[in-house]
Design a protein around this motif. Sequence first.
Motif: not given
Length: 240
Positions: A53-60, A201-210
């Motif tokens: 299930d790739e929900s995490l990857e899709l969210a990223l 930037s939103g960039y590292y926030a996206a990775w931190a959420s992942f």
Amino acid sequence: MDAMNAKVNELLDLTACRRDRFALLASVFARESSENAVFRMMDQAPDFTQELDESLELALSRDLASLACDDLAAFATKTRTEYARLFLGPRKVVVPMHESAHLSGTSRMFTSETLAVREFYENHGYVMKEKNREPEDSIDMELEFLRNICDRCLSELEEAINVDSIERLRRLIESQRAFKKQHLSLWAQDFSRSVIENDRSGYYAAWASFLSGVLTEDEMLLNECEDLLDDIARSLRVPA
């Protein structure tokens, strides 16, 4: 035998996915992303095992795609500036990247917490290349340690499975569980939340959420790995 081989392949795929997640996250937080890396990450979702299930990857992927803009070069520069502001200084570090800072409240490196992580690594056959030059308890190194253990599991699974390899795999899975309980799980979610709250930037926030999602989901994946290993052991009539 076919049923056992199917279980081995399932365990291989699951371990490879976990390995790839840890490796990717370690690389993202180890250093600022190059312009090409930022372009690549925003252009396509990371390539993970399709059976999961790739929900995490899709969210990223969605989070990174939402950052698209007309001037990606300028955005890539912003991510590098933000990496320095968040994690390096020269002013006060906004989000410490080390377990010791989160647990002890001090910004000093090579504290007792750092040495405890080093001891855990070495007790489990892992020695950093940059020993005594880089602290072992940074977020990227703790993820890299888990990546290393996954690689060792993969090496075992790629050979003929027998009683001895089953026992080694059990020890490797337990070492990951113990490391997360004693170290990574004590602070990594706080690290993720701080990055999400402070990244401009939103960039590292996206990775931190992942990262947060990976850490939460990994407990379930480890349980699945243990269940599969038990099934394989039963096929070989190895005691649980």
